[in-house]
Design a protein around this motif. Sequence first.
Motif, mmCIF file in Angstrom:
data_model
loop_
_atom_site.group_PDB
_atom_site.id
_atom_site.type_symbol
_atom_site.label_atom_id
_atom_site.label_comp_id
_atom_site.label_asym_id
_atom_site.label_seq_id
_atom_site.Cartn_x
_atom_site.Cartn_y
_atom_site.Cartn_z
ATOM 1 N N LEU A 56 -17.735 28.655 4.402
ATOM 2 C CA LEU A 56 -17.246 30.394 3.814
ATOM 3 C C LEU A 56 -18.223 31.229 4.168
ATOM 4 O O LEU A 56 -18.058 32.509 4.435
ATOM 5 N N ASP A 57 -19.386 30.920 4.066
ATOM 6 C CA ASP A 57 -20.746 31.763 3.821
ATOM 7 C C ASP A 57 -21.117 31.875 5.550
ATOM 8 O O ASP A 57 -22.121 32.952 5.701
ATOM 9 N N THR A 58 -20.657 31.180 6.550
ATOM 10 C CA THR A 58 -21.215 31.450 7.774
ATOM 11 C C THR A 58 -20.109 32.431 8.589
ATOM 12 O O THR A 58 -18.890 32.342 8.273
ATOM 13 N N ILE A 59 -20.338 33.143 9.488
ATOM 14 C CA ILE A 59 -19.852 34.124 10.222
ATOM 15 C C ILE A 59 -19.217 33.187 11.452
ATOM 16 O O ILE A 59 -20.131 33.017 12.339
ATOM 17 N N PRO A 60 -17.934 33.003 11.710
ATOM 18 C CA PRO A 60 -17.689 32.545 12.903
ATOM 19 C C PRO A 60 -17.682 33.277 14.059
ATOM 20 O O PRO A 60 -17.509 34.346 13.843
ATOM 21 N N SER A 61 -17.684 32.877 15.211
ATOM 22 C CA SER A 61 -17.227 33.591 16.533
ATOM 23 C C SER A 61 -15.937 33.898 16.612
ATOM 24 O O SER A 61 -15.122 33.447 15.739
ATOM 25 N N ALA A 62 -15.676 35.198 17.193
ATOM 26 C CA ALA A 62 -14.274 35.665 17.357
ATOM 27 C C ALA A 62 -13.159 34.386 17.581
ATOM 28 O O ALA A 62 -12.103 34.454 17.057
ATOM 29 N N GLY A 63 -13.536 33.636 18.690
ATOM 30 C CA GLY A 63 -12.678 32.389 19.062
ATOM 31 C C GLY A 63 -12.523 31.149 18.080
ATOM 32 O O GLY A 63 -11.590 30.846 18.416
ATOM 33 N N SER A 64 -13.268 31.305 17.018
ATOM 34 C CA SER A 64 -13.204 30.072 16.190
ATOM 35 C C SER A 64 -12.863 30.171 14.728
ATOM 36 O O SER A 64 -13.198 29.635 13.935
ATOM 37 N N ARG A 65 -12.538 31.418 14.516
ATOM 38 C CA ARG A 65 -12.226 32.193 13.174
ATOM 39 C C ARG A 65 -11.120 30.855 12.558
ATOM 40 O O ARG A 65 -11.079 30.572 11.313
ATOM 41 N N GLU A 66 -10.006 30.723 13.385
ATOM 42 C CA GLU A 66 -8.938 30.080 12.909
ATOM 43 C C GLU A 66 -9.487 28.623 12.348
ATOM 44 O O GLU A 66 -9.259 28.158 11.197
ATOM 45 N N SER A 67 -10.067 27.866 13.361
ATOM 46 C CA SER A 67 -10.523 26.474 12.996
ATOM 47 C C SER A 67 -11.677 26.476 12.040
ATOM 48 O O SER A 67 -11.761 25.640 11.268
ATOM 49 N N HIS A 68 -12.583 27.710 11.770
ATOM 50 C CA HIS A 68 -13.363 28.028 10.850
ATOM 51 C C HIS A 68 -12.717 27.746 9.377
ATOM 52 O O HIS A 68 -13.281 27.037 8.699
ATOM 53 N N VAL A 69 -11.646 28.461 9.326
ATOM 54 C CA VAL A 69 -10.868 28.675 8.044
ATOM 55 C C VAL A 69 -10.217 27.490 7.699
ATOM 56 O O VAL A 69 -10.189 26.885 6.442
ATOM 57 N N LEU A 70 -9.524 26.764 8.638
ATOM 58 C CA LEU A 70 -8.810 25.311 8.504
ATOM 59 C C LEU A 70 -9.920 24.139 8.165
ATOM 60 O O LEU A 70 -9.398 23.646 7.515
ATOM 61 N N THR A 71 -11.006 24.343 8.595
ATOM 62 C CA THR A 71 -11.982 23.406 8.437
ATOM 63 C C THR A 71 -12.395 23.376 7.097
ATOM 64 O O THR A 71 -12.070 22.256 6.266
ATOM 65 N N GLY A 72 -12.671 24.436 6.501
ATOM 66 C CA GLY A 72 -12.690 24.679 5.050
ATOM 67 C C GLY A 72 -11.749 24.340 4.256
ATOM 68 O O GLY A 72 -11.863 23.715 2.934
ATOM 69 N N ASP A 73 -10.557 24.657 4.585
ATOM 70 C CA ASP A 73 -9.372 24.373 3.723
ATOM 71 C C ASP A 73 -9.167 22.753 3.715
ATOM 72 O O ASP A 73 -8.902 22.270 2.537
ATOM 73 N N ALA A 74 -9.480 22.395 4.965
ATOM 74 C CA ALA A 74 -9.156 20.642 4.833
ATOM 75 C C ALA A 74 -10.321 19.999 3.892
ATOM 76 O O ALA A 74 -9.817 19.018 3.091
ATOM 77 N N TYR A 75 -11.581 20.514 3.822
ATOM 78 C CA TYR A 75 -12.371 19.956 2.941
ATOM 79 C C TYR A 75 -12.163 20.103 1.449
ATOM 80 O O TYR A 75 -12.148 19.355 0.825
ATOM 81 N N PHE A 76 -11.663 21.549 1.347
ATOM 82 C CA PHE A 76 -11.062 21.739 -0.187
ATOM 83 C C PHE A 76 -10.067 20.803 -0.429
ATOM 84 O O PHE A 76 -10.016 19.960 -1.626
ATOM 85 N N SER A 77 -9.048 20.520 0.266
ATOM 86 C CA SER A 77 -8.172 19.637 0.129
ATOM 87 C C SER A 77 -8.334 18.465 -0.099
ATOM 88 O O SER A 77 -7.922 17.831 -1.245
ATOM 89 N N GLU A 78 -9.326 17.753 0.616
ATOM 90 C CA GLU A 78 -9.795 16.419 0.211
ATOM 91 C C GLU A 78 -10.673 16.212 -1.209
ATOM 92 O O GLU A 78 -10.531 15.217 -1.818
ATOM 93 N N PHE A 79 -11.293 17.145 -1.309
ATOM 94 C CA PHE A 79 -12.109 17.113 -2.707
ATOM 95 C C PHE A 79 -11.165 17.079 -3.577
ATOM 96 O O PHE A 79 -11.237 16.280 -4.612
ATOM 97 N N TYR A 80 -10.102 18.100 -3.628
ATOM 98 C CA TYR A 80 -9.116 18.060 -4.852
ATOM 99 C C TYR A 80 -8.273 16.864 -4.835
ATOM 100 O O TYR A 80 -8.050 16.258 -5.978
ATOM 101 N N SER A 81 -7.729 16.216 -3.962
ATOM 102 C CA SER A 81 -7.119 15.080 -3.539
ATOM 103 C C SER A 81 -7.760 13.853 -4.083
ATOM 104 O O SER A 81 -7.445 12.997 -5.018
ATOM 105 N N ALA A 82 -9.098 13.739 -3.796
ATOM 106 C CA ALA A 82 -9.877 12.619 -4.019
ATOM 107 C C ALA A 82 -9.876 12.679 -5.526
ATOM 108 O O ALA A 82 -9.802 11.468 -6.269
ATOM 109 N N LEU A 83 -10.582 13.539 -6.114
ATOM 110 C CA LEU A 83 -10.763 13.706 -7.724
ATOM 111 C C LEU A 83 -9.450 13.633 -8.368
ATOM 112 O O LEU A 83 -9.551 12.971 -9.482
ATOM 113 N N ALA A 84 -8.464 14.054 -8.179
ATOM 114 C CA ALA A 84 -7.042 14.098 -8.603
ATOM 115 C C ALA A 84 -6.661 12.607 -8.813
ATOM 116 O O ALA A 84 -6.245 12.307 -9.691
#
Length: 168
Positions: A56-84
């Motif tokens: 979230l701290d890095t600025i994605p290029s215009a063409g990679s904004r969607e994958s940038h956000v989705l990657t972060g979301d996937a990491y957060f999801s795995e974090f919560y899933s594993a610990l829950a």
Amino acid sequence: MKYSAVEAYNDSELTELIKKLDQNEITDFFSDSKNIIHKRYVSDAVLLFTYALNQLDTIPSAGSRESHVLTGDAYFSEFYSALANHGEMQVVHDMVEISKDLSSRKSRQYENALELSDSELKYLLFAPLLYLMDNGYVTTDLDNVLGCFIQNMNRSELAYIINTKGEG
């Protein structure tokens, strides 16, 4: 309609995601079992959480904004899933508190364009990993690894340091 998980959470999915992270001295540290004191799944999950925050701290290029956000979301999801799945709700709570503190500090940094010391930057980037060290999940060797990473990194990639909103 009732929603439920198709199958039980599998820690190997977490391990596979860790292997796909950027290979650097930090991921090398976490790949070496001798550095993990206990509960590898906690260390792996918090590493993913840290990568998600830093994404979230890095600025994605215009063409990679969607994958940038989705990657972060996937990491957060795995974090919560594993610990829950493992009932590690105290770690989840602690990461939420750390995240709130980091957001406040990064906002102040962005607004005031302050000069950051290496130790301040280490906290802003790696507070969740420092938590692992402070709470006995990983060896204290992590501190040196993070210090080396800070020394060699390109600080201009961080929006709150270069005071950039990322529009464009």
